[in-house]
Design a protein around this motif. Structure first.
Motif, mmCIF file in Angstrom:
data_model
loop_
_atom_site.group_PDB
_atom_site.id
_atom_site.type_symbol
_atom_site.label_atom_id
_atom_site.label_comp_id
_atom_site.label_asym_id
_atom_site.label_seq_id
_atom_site.Cartn_x
_atom_site.Cartn_y
_atom_site.Cartn_z
ATOM 1 N N VAL A 1 -4.421 1.912 6.511
ATOM 2 C CA VAL A 1 -4.462 0.447 6.575
ATOM 3 C C VAL A 1 -5.178 -0.014 7.840
ATOM 4 N N ASP B 1 -0.312 6.460 5.715
ATOM 5 C CA ASP B 1 -0.740 5.218 5.079
ATOM 6 C C ASP B 1 -1.001 4.124 6.102
ATOM 7 N N PHE C 1 0.857 -1.185 0.000
ATOM 8 C CA PHE C 1 0.000 0.000 0.000
ATOM 9 C C PHE C 1 0.890 1.230 0.000
ATOM 10 N N VAL D 1 0.782 -6.467 4.923
ATOM 11 C CA VAL D 1 0.727 -5.243 4.123
ATOM 12 C C VAL D 1 2.039 -4.488 4.255
ATOM 13 N N VAL E 1 3.812 -1.268 4.021
ATOM 14 C CA VAL E 1 3.356 0.118 4.103
ATOM 15 C C VAL E 1 4.422 0.905 4.852
#
Length: 432
Positions: free
Chosen positions: A262, A258, A188, A251, A253
């Motif tokens: 998430v 961000d 992400f 994830v 990130v």
């Protein structure tokens, strides 16, 4: 066609009989005495302790234990013994040379295979990188698929790059695979799918809605009576455990904003997540802790290589742990420098992380994060007998293992790199 299939089946059966066994042979029982045991379990540190191994498992750990008859005895003479180190983000066994595409089985370029991409089928037990990593005391690792496609970045949703694939656990000896399908990896942020963060969240929400629709209407899907779904059937099936909360999303990130996105998305969708990277995690440490989300991080990441990590800090690990976040520490390179895992932990200690938390972050913490702590990561009865005897402090770069065991089997303290060094130092290389 049937005769061809029968012949093929016969060839496969014959090859199975003649192929060498990948698993290590059963190891003889061993007792390590007079050791300083850093168990990473309920027993904590045991001075002048004894550890008994039988049938690949730890049989007993304690002080003043009686050693059964017929057991090989190793006198540690006060040396430190730890669990085998656990590297939580690698491509060991599926990548050999970064610049040679044919040696890289860590990613999928298929539009139909994102979440369902499973690196286990590319595992190579003869990888020359496995012994190198093992010489750093690493006995277990998590393999995380790399971003797919031709580049290292993201793409649009049409190229299957929203999800990178399945996460699995390996041992660094014998038959590498320990457990597949531990999580589904994705990214992400700057390298995410869709071209922007807003597009990525929208695509992710839409794809997970597709998974739920498919799960509830499999029969209708088979009859072609549902609307067209963007994900392949393989990816839909692979994501069902994620939407059910049985498997987490891993994830990758980086920036604080961000990370917040998430965490909020995970709450909205009732997903389990593990954060990978989180260089600016220290800025939102309390929010990560409140969400009970673990973090896998590079303890020495402090350079602003992109706008996502302008706030990177060497004290990230210490600050996250102080806030109550479960952390695991990674090596600086997922293939060729996995042996440096303990150096990263030592650097985190120099920046304020406690010694105990640093050792935890490369042993029991990765096992907990991926649901393997009942088998790995500590010196406790019933756990796999992965252990290392050190000639000094394991977090000091000049210390080395004097013995390494995986599933109770002693491992050679050699690698191809050492063999080549010795060959050419001796002058024998020119004649071979």
């Amino acid at each position: 066609m049937k005769p061809i299939l029968s012949a093929l089946a016969g060839l496969l059966a014959a090859s199975a009989l003649t192929a060498p066994a990948l698993a290590a042979p059963a190891a003889a029982p061993v007792a390590i005495i007079h050791a300083r045991l850093l168990t990473m379990g309920p027993a904590g540190e045991i001075a002048d302790g004894t550890l008994i191994v039988r049938d690949g498992k730890i049989l007993a750990v304690g002080k003043g234990l009686a050693v059964p008859a017929g057991v090989q005895v190793i006198d540690a003479k006060g040396a430190i013994v730890t669990p085998g180190l656990f590297a939580p983000n690698t491509v060991l066994g599926v990548r050999e040379v970064n610049s040679v595409k044919g040696t890289d089985d860590a990613k999928s370029a298929s539009a139909d295979l994102g979440a369902a991409f499973d690196p286990q089928y590319g595992l190579n037990p003869d990888s020359t990188l496995v012994p190198v990593a093992r010489l750093g005391g690493v006995t277990r690792a998590i393999v995380v698929p790399a971003p797919g496609g031709d580049g290292e970045g993201g793409g649009d949703d049409g190229d299957g790059s929203l999800f990178d694939g399945q996460v699995l656990a390996i041992r660094l000896a014998g038959d590498l695979l320990v457990k597949p399908r531990l999580a589904v990896a994705m990214r992400f942020g700057e390298n995410g799918a869709g071209g922007s963060r807003g597009a990525e969240i929208g695509l992710l929400r839409a794809r997970l809605d597709e998974v739920r629709l498919y799960k509830q209407n499999r029969a209708a899907y088979d009859r072609g009576e549902t609307r067209d779904l963007k994900l392949s059937r393989a990816d839909l099936e692979a994501l069902i455990p994620v939407v059910e909360g049985r498997e987490p999303l891993l994830v990758t990130v980086h920036r604080a904003a961000d990370i917040r996105q998430v965490l909020a998305f995970a709450r909205e969708q009732r997903l389990r997540v593990i954060l990978n990277g989180a260089e600016e995690g220290w800025r939102v440490a309390d929010e990560i802790a409140a969400a009970k989300v673990p973090v896998i991080l590079n303890a020495t990441a402090d350079l602003p290589r992109s706008f996502e990590i302008v706030g990177a800090s060497l004290r990230n690990a210490a600050r996250l742990r102080a806030a109550g976040v479960e952390i695991a520490i990674v090596s600086p390179d997922p293939a060729h420098r996995v042996r440096e895992l303990r150096y990263e932990a030592g650097s985190a200690v120099a920046q304020g992380l406690s010694y105990a938390a640093a050792l935890e972050a490369i042993t029991i913490a990765p096992a907990r994060i991926f649901g393997l702590a009942d088998q790995l990561g500590s010196l406790q009865p019933g756990r796999a007998a992965d252990l290392v005897i050190w000639d000094g402090d394991p977090l000091e770069p000049r210390s080395l293992p004097t013995a390494i065991y995986v599933d109770g089997a002693p491992q050679p303290l050699r690698s191809r790199a050492l063999d080549l060094r010795d060959r050419y130092e001796s002058g024998d290389g020119a004649s071979r």
